[in-house]
Write an enzyme that holds these catalytic residues in place. Sequence first.
Site, PDB file in Angstrom:
ATOM      1  CB  SER A 292     -35.413   3.748   6.182  1.00  0.00           C
ATOM      2  OG  SER A 292     -34.538   4.944   6.644  1.00  0.00           O
TER       3      SER A 292
ATOM      4  CG  ASP B 207     -33.527   3.256   9.916  1.00  0.00           C
ATOM      5  OD1 ASP B 207     -33.902   4.193   9.862  1.00  0.00           O
ATOM      6  OD2 ASP B 207     -32.617   2.577   9.084  1.00  0.00           O
TER       7      ASP B 207
ATOM      8  CG  ASP C 294     -30.411   5.316   9.341  1.00  0.00           C
ATOM      9  OD1 ASP C 294     -31.550   5.977   9.128  1.00  0.00           O
ATOM     10  OD2 ASP C 294     -29.882   4.711   8.646  1.00  0.00           O
TER      11      ASP C 294
END
Length: 448
Positions: A102, A242, A244
Site C-alpha cells: 500500500s 496501490d 485505493d
Amino acid sequence: MSTDFEAVFKAYDVRGTVGDQIDADGVRSIGGAFARFVRQHNAGSVIVGHDMRPEGAEFAAAFAAGVIDHGVDVIDVGLCSTEMMYYASGTLDMAGAVCTASHNPAGYNGIKMCLSGALPITEKGLADIKAMSIAGPDRCTTRGSRTEFDPLAGYVDHVRSFIDPKVLRPLKVVVDSANGMGGLVVPAVFEGLGFDLDHLYADLDGTFPNHSADPLRPENQRDLMDRVLTVGADLGIAYDGDADRVFFVDEQARPISGSATTALVARHILAQEPGATVVHNLICSRAVPEVIAECGGKAVISRVGHAYVKQLMARTGAAFGGEHSGHYYFRENYRADGAVIATLIVLEVLSRHPGAMNDLVLPLDRYAGSGEINFVVSDTAKMIEKVANAYSDADQHRLDGITVQLDDWWFNLRPSNTEPLLRLNLEASNTAQMQRRVKELQALLALL
C-alpha cells in the site's frame, strides 16, 4: 524461511520489511494457508495479482504456488491495483489476493486478501490464516491450475459506469500517483473523457524515487500543490501506492480533507438515491453526518477500518461509505474500495458546478480538526480509562477506543492496532478552540 509471521500479520492485512520480516518462502506458506481458508469458506478459485514493488512478481508467483500446492486454482491477473483485484473478485465471484504494501515506503511488501465477492476478511479470519501459515503446508493429493486474466478493460468500464460522461467539462487536472499503481489505472480510466490531464510520477517504480506514496502526509502533497498553482489546474489528485486511497487539493492548492470529500460524494449519492444510508467512520468530521441529514439520508457511524465499514454497509444496505483517511466504498462496487470511482464522482460534481472546487468544499468544511496525533504509551487500555474518568461528566461512547462529546468540541482516543500508540483526533468549532483543547489533552496525557 525468514518470514516473521507474528510481525507481518496486521489487523487488516499482511505487511513487513522484505528480507528480514517477509520473504518469498513465507509468502508461499501464506498462499497455502489462504487456500485452506478459502476451501473452508467454499470460495472457489483465488485471484492473484501484484503491484509495482521490485519483488512483487516474485511474491505473487510464490503466493500462487502455495495456493496451487493446496489444490486450489489460481486466476493470475498480473500487475494490478488493489481496486482492480477487488473488481476481479467481485465480478468473477472468487477470493482474491494482491501483493502490495500500500502506502508503506520502499523496502516493504505484503498481501491484501478478500473472500469471493470482495468480501473482507475479519481479524479472526486473518488470525486463522496466520495460524495455518505458522503450522506449515497441509497434505493435498491434488494440485490446482493457473490461468491468466486481464481485468483492466472491464475495470475501466465498471468505474466509468458511476458517472455520466456527457456532463464532463474539459477540466485541467493534475494527478500525482507517486510512481504507484495510479500510473497504470489513471491513463486507462481518463482516456477519452476530455480532461486536460497532467500526470506527475506516472512511471511504475516501487523504489519511489520522487516521494513516498502516502498522500496522507502533507509533505507528499507538496509537488502536487506546486504543480496545481503552476499550471492553473482546476483540481489536484493524489493516490497512494496501490491506488485505493485518494486525496484532493483545490484550485488554490489547499488540501481537501477526507471528511469533506466524504460529505461531497455522499451528497451526490443521496441526490441519486434519496433516503439512502451512508456509513462514515467515527473520526470523520461532524459535518459529515450533518450533510447526510440535510440531504435526507441516514448516517450510520462505524469503527475505523475497511473491514468494519464494509461489514456495516452490508448489514445496513448502505449505498456509500467514507473514511477520513481517504478510503471510499460503494455498494455497487461490491462495497469495496473505490478511490477511482470517488475521483470520477468528484470530477462530475465539479463539471456540473459553474464555479471552482473551493466553492463546493467551503460549505462542507465547518469545523477545525486536529488531524491524527499519536502518543506513545505503555498501556493503552489503562490510559483510555484514565481519560474517561477525567471527562466523566461528558457524553462518551466506546465504539472504538473512547469518543467524548462536549459542548463545542469532541475527541476520539483509540489504540493503534499494530503499535503501542494512542491516536487522538479532535475537532472544535474554531481553530483557536481546537488548538486550546489539543494542548489540554496533551497536558492530561503527560500527567496520567
